[in-house]
Structures are given as structure tokens and as C-alpha cells.
Design a protein around this motif. Structure first.
Motif, PDB file in Angstrom:
ATOM      1  N   SER A  37       9.596 -28.752  15.553  1.00 24.79           N
ATOM      2  CA  SER A  37       9.190 -27.561  14.319  1.00 24.79           C
ATOM      3  C   SER A  37      10.300 -27.408  13.203  1.00 24.79           C
ATOM      4  O   SER A  37      10.295 -26.760  11.918  1.00 24.79           O
ATOM      5  CB  SER A  37      10.410 -26.642  15.604  1.00 24.79           C
ATOM      6  OG  SER A  37      10.701 -26.801  16.013  1.00 24.79           O
ATOM      7  N   HIS A  61       9.933 -22.807  11.647  1.00 31.81           N
ATOM      8  CA  HIS A  61       9.303 -22.494  12.651  1.00 31.81           C
ATOM      9  C   HIS A  61       9.840 -22.222  14.611  1.00 31.81           C
ATOM     10  O   HIS A  61      10.817 -22.878  14.210  1.00 31.81           O
ATOM     11  CB  HIS A  61       8.052 -23.648  12.768  1.00 31.81           C
ATOM     12  CG  HIS A  61       7.956 -22.956  11.477  1.00 31.81           C
ATOM     13  ND1 HIS A  61       6.634 -22.220  11.361  1.00 31.81           N
ATOM     14  CD2 HIS A  61       7.143 -23.447  10.377  1.00 31.81           C
ATOM     15  CE1 HIS A  61       5.920 -22.402   9.954  1.00 31.81           C
ATOM     16  NE2 HIS A  61       6.388 -23.115   9.268  1.00 31.81           N
ATOM     17  N   LYS A  62       9.054 -22.261  14.878  1.00 34.14           N
ATOM     18  CA  LYS A  62       9.575 -21.611  16.670  1.00 34.14           C
ATOM     19  C   LYS A  62       8.640 -22.904  17.446  1.00 34.14           C
ATOM     20  O   LYS A  62       9.049 -23.392  18.253  1.00 34.14           O
ATOM     21  CB  LYS A  62       9.351 -21.008  16.726  1.00 34.14           C
ATOM     22  CG  LYS A  62      10.074 -19.707  16.571  1.00 34.14           C
ATOM     23  CD  LYS A  62      10.544 -18.522  17.238  1.00 34.14           C
ATOM     24  CE  LYS A  62      11.252 -16.766  16.399  1.00 34.14           C
ATOM     25  NZ  LYS A  62      10.529 -15.695  17.188  1.00 34.14           N
ATOM     26  N   ASP A  63       7.880 -23.788  16.332  1.00 33.61           N
ATOM     27  CA  ASP A  63       7.025 -24.378  17.034  1.00 33.61           C
ATOM     28  C   ASP A  63       6.425 -25.321  16.404  1.00 33.61           C
ATOM     29  O   ASP A  63       6.777 -25.648  14.713  1.00 33.61           O
ATOM     30  CB  ASP A  63       5.876 -23.515  18.072  1.00 33.61           C
ATOM     31  CG  ASP A  63       5.038 -24.426  18.964  1.00 33.61           C
ATOM     32  OD1 ASP A  63       5.863 -25.989  19.060  1.00 33.61           O
ATOM     33  OD2 ASP A  63       4.584 -24.326  20.197  1.00 33.61           O
ATOM     34  N   SER A  64       5.669 -26.589  17.040  1.00 38.19           N
ATOM     35  CA  SER A  64       5.381 -27.964  15.881  1.00 38.19           C
ATOM     36  C   SER A  64       4.857 -27.646  14.758  1.00 38.19           C
ATOM     37  O   SER A  64       3.860 -26.483  14.676  1.00 38.19           O
ATOM     38  CB  SER A  64       4.814 -28.881  16.308  1.00 38.19           C
ATOM     39  OG  SER A  64       5.374 -29.618  18.229  1.00 38.19           O
ATOM     40  N   ILE A  65       5.225 -27.878  13.322  1.00 35.46           N
ATOM     41  CA  ILE A  65       4.716 -27.688  12.213  1.00 35.46           C
ATOM     42  C   ILE A  65       3.023 -28.749  12.151  1.00 35.46           C
ATOM     43  O   ILE A  65       3.424 -30.295  12.727  1.00 35.46           O
ATOM     44  CB  ILE A  65       5.365 -27.829  11.245  1.00 35.46           C
ATOM     45  CG1 ILE A  65       6.624 -27.061  11.071  1.00 35.46           C
ATOM     46  CG2 ILE A  65       5.119 -28.255   9.623  1.00 35.46           C
ATOM     47  CD1 ILE A  65       8.152 -27.073  10.407  1.00 35.46           C
ATOM     48  N   ASP A  83       3.240 -22.729  16.082  1.00 36.20           N
ATOM     49  CA  ASP A  83       3.780 -20.929  16.001  1.00 36.20           C
ATOM     50  C   ASP A  83       3.170 -20.378  15.920  1.00 36.20           C
ATOM     51  O   ASP A  83       3.182 -18.121  15.576  1.00 36.20           O
ATOM     52  CB  ASP A  83       5.623 -20.731  15.673  1.00 36.20           C
ATOM     53  CG  ASP A  83       5.384 -21.135  14.381  1.00 36.20           C
ATOM     54  OD1 ASP A  83       4.359 -21.019  13.734  1.00 36.20           O
ATOM     55  OD2 ASP A  83       6.577 -21.043  13.736  1.00 36.20           O
TER      56      ASP A  83
END
Length: 413
Positions: A37, A61-65, A83
Motif C-alpha cells: 500500500s 491506499h489502504k491495501d496493495s497497489i 482497496d
């Protein structure tokens, strides 16, 4: 008993990891790396300090890009991922100028050549379009809604590209298909006219690029796949023009002492002003100055003869530093002679990379990581890609179990 066995198997699935990604400004004004993230940007024109400005106050971002890229004119930068958020940044002020919510996880992004439309694809095979007319880099972030543009039939879309003339948008999926769609004058109304299909790969299509020649300025499409081939296409007719077997070109590749399976092409990059194409091969271990380096992403700019590479992964289980990255740069590509190299490609020393150690500290982080971690990361990426893109065959009982336990059902308001 069968349900218990299935549930136990589901609990022990491999941890889903995300490969490190790299993107370079067309004029090499800046370089961006995404690891999990974390979005890291280094400014090569200024003092190197880039602070991402987002009026939401939350992390970018809060999760994997899963996708990052610059626009062709270098004014926009887009990041998106797990996310279900697409963020559009000004690549000059590094302020988030637009935030778009996606119904599903995002797997690929593309920016139109005029910078007026951003397309993104989700894991259910739908391509969405965002109209950016009236938005500029000086204003605070606005929320925009995306409109459906086109769809593949329930197949994960792995790559999106606009043709060099902007006439087509090309989408590839895990079901071996490449679709060439005419980009409409009114994209928000949908794209309903298919120009062609490029069919020939026997495994998932992992990446797309266009190569332009003087004789064919509209460009030829190049695709990479899990079937160990790189293929050249005429997109107006969908004709296959040439096929390169990467195993034959790179020699017999090995992974953990075994030569089983295919050498997946995970990335393609066209050397500027030439017909040279660099390919990242998943099972190819490149020895660079005593380091074993397995690229997870490639990038370059249109103004230099440098090839940028990154290796790394996020969510790596079993290590103290679960998110790691390492950046390397190769020089030696002669822009004045399209079909040959200026000299033997040279891997730059860390101190000779544009931006030097300051850039590496920003893009890699300040933690020194052992080589064995990157070897483990490469294997984790390989496993994750197979789990994601190679279609699985399930028994009827397991299919029913997966339907009952799916976690992406819409919540009724």
C-alpha cells in the motif's frame, strides 16, 4: 466431511502477495515505486522530496497497489489496487486531484493520450472510464464516478493500453484473449464497437506494450504471456505477425533446480526511439554485480536510454520486513540507432543512478535486506501469479462451498 476438507484447504491457501511496481515520468522528472500500500515517489528535478497531498487525510491506499502509471504527457499519475480505490494525481504538485471508487479490486489502469480519460479494469472483467474534463492539478481532490466502458466475460483483465493514435483501447485477460476496441467519441456511453481480437496465446496474457516505427506510426502491439512467448500483432486485423519463444532466447532457465513449467513474461518495456523490447521473465534469475535479481516490474522514460527495474514484494510471510524492494538501472541503449545497442548494456552502480543514494533510500527504504529475502519474494510472486491467473478446476461440491463463503457480496443498504 467433504465440506470440512474444502474449508481446511481454503484456510491454508497461499498468502496473496503483491509484486513491487515501478513507473518513470516520460521526461524522467520523477520515479515512482509501489510496494504493497506504500507509494513512494522521488523528484529528480527538485531536491527529491515528494509529499503526496490527499485532502482525505488518510494514507494514499489502504491495501496493495496493483497498478501505477504516468500519462503520456507527464501531467497525470494514477495508482489503484486492492482497496477498490483509483487515485489520480497531478505529477507536478503531487496532489490527489480525483478519487474514484471501484466496485471490485482494480487490476490495470490506462490514461488516454490527451489526458482527458482514465480507464481502469477490475477482477470481474469490466473496464471503467473516468472523464477528467474540467479537472486540473491546482484544485483539491474531487470524487468522481466511473462509467462502464466494456467488459470481458467474467475474466480478470491483466493489462490495458491505448493505441499510440488514441483510436483504440486494448485489453488483455487471463483467458488468453486480447481485445481491440474502438475508443468512442462519447466514452461515458460505452464502447460497443470491437475492431479485432488477437488470438494465439495458450496461457494468460500478462502484459501489453506498443512499439512504433517510422513506417508504421500507428504502432504494433506486443504481448507477453504465461505461455513463455512474446507476440507481435497488427491490431487493425488481429493478425499475428511474429512469435518469440523467450526460453529459446534466454537459454534454458531454471527455478530451484527445476525446469518444469513455463517462463512467464511478467513485464515488457519498449526502449525509446528503437525497436528493442525488454522482457521481464519470471523464472529468469539475473546476476547483477553479485546479486541475484529477478525483476517484478520494468519502466523507462521517452527521453533517456535507461531501463529501470524493481524487484520486491509486499505481505511476504515469515520475514521481519514483509515489504521489500530493490531498484536497478541499465544503460547502453542507443537512441540514434533503432536496431542496435550503443554498447554492451551496463548496470549502473547505485551511486551512478539518477538521483543516487537519495533516490534509492526513498524508493527502497532505508532497511538493508538480505539477498535470501528477495529470492523468497520472487518465489512468492510466482506462486501468487499462478494462483491468480491460472484458471482452477473445482469439483461441484467445492464450487458450491466457494459460492457460500464468497466475501464480495454487496451489502444491502
Amino acid at each position: 466431511m467433504e465440506d470440512n476438507q474444502i474449508e481446511e484447504g481454503e484456510k491454508h491457501r497461499d498468502v496473496e502477495v503483491a509484486p513491487a511496481l515501478i513507473s518513470v515520468h516520460p521526461s524522467q522528472n520523477s520515479v515512482a515505486v509501489a510496494v504493497g500500500s506504500d507509494l513512494r515517489v522521488h523528484d529528480l528535478l527538485g531536491d527529491g522530496v515528494v509529499s503526496l497531498l490527499d485532502n482525505s487525510g488518510a494514507p494514499s491506499h489502504k491495501d496493495s497497489i496493483r497498478a501505477i502509471r504516468y500519462g503520456a504527457n507527464g501531467k497525470l499519475f494514477v495508482s489503484a489496487g486492492d482497496d477498490k480505490v483509483v487515485k489520480i494525481w497531478s505529477a507536478e504538485s503531487w496532489q490527489c486531484i480525483c478519487t474514484v471508487s471501484s466496485e471490485k479490486r482494480v487490476s490495470a489502469v490506462a490514461i488516454s493520450n490527451d489526458g482527458q480519460h482514465v480507464c481502469f479494469a477490475d477482477k470481474f472483467g469490466v473496464v471503467w472510464v473516468v472523464d477528467l474534463h474540467g479537472i486540473d492539478g491546482s484544485q483539491a481532490s474531487v470524487n468522481k464516478k466511473a462509467a462502464p466502458l466494456l467488459a470481458h466475460y467474467c475474466s480478470i483483465i491483466t493489462s490495458l493500453e491505448f493505441s499510440p493514435d488514441g483510436q483504440y483501447v486494448v485489453s488483455a485477460d487471463r483467458d488468453f484473449k486480447i481485445r481491440v476496441t474502438i475508443f468512442p467519441k462519447k466514452p461515458l456511453d460505452g464502447a460497443h464497437e470491437i475492431q479485432s481480437f488477437c488470438l494465439g496465446h495458450t496461457e494468460f496474457v500478462s502484459c501489453l506494450v506498443f512499439v512504433i516505427t517510422l513506417d508504421y506510426p500507428q504502432g504494433f502491439l506486443v504481448s507477453g504471456s504465461g505461455d513463455s512467448t512474446v507476440r507481435l500483432w497488427d491490431i487493425t486485423s488481429g493478425s499475428l505477425l511474429d512469435t518469440c519463444e523467450v526460453d529459446a532466447k534466454a537459454g534454458h532457465l531454471e527455478s530451484n533446480g527445476s525446469d518444469e513449467g513455463y517462463s512467464t513474461v511478467t513485464g515488457l518495456c519498449v526502449v525509446p526511439d528503437s525497436t528493442l523490447i525488454a522482457a521481464a521473465i519470471q523464472r529468469q534469475v539475473v546476476s547483477i554485480k553479485g546479486e541475484n535479481f529477478i525483476p517484478t516490474s520494468l519502466a523507462n522514460s521517452s527521453s533517456t536510454g535507461l531501463l529501470w527495474m524493481v524487484t520486491g514484494v509486499s505481505n511476504l510471510p515469515g520475514f521481519d520486513f514483509p515489504s521489500v524492494s530493490r531498484v536497478k538501472v541499465i544503460s547502453g541503449f542507443n537512441k540514434s540507432s533503432p536496431d542496435c545497442l550503443e554498447h554492451e548494456p551496463l548496470v549502473l552502480e547505485d551511486s551512478d543512478i539518477p538521483g543516487g543514494m537519495k533516490l534509492l533510500e526513498k524508493l527502497q527504504g532505508s532497511v538493508k535486506v538480505e539477498e535470501k529475502v528477495f529470492s523468497a519474494a520472487a518465489e512468492a510472486v510466482k506462486t501468487a501469479m499462478c494462483n491468480l491467473l491460472i484458471k482452477k478446476q473445482y469439483s461441484s461440491d467445492k464450487r458450491e462451498y466457494r459460492k457460500r463463503t464468497r466475501n464480495d457480496k454487496k451489502i444491502k443498504q
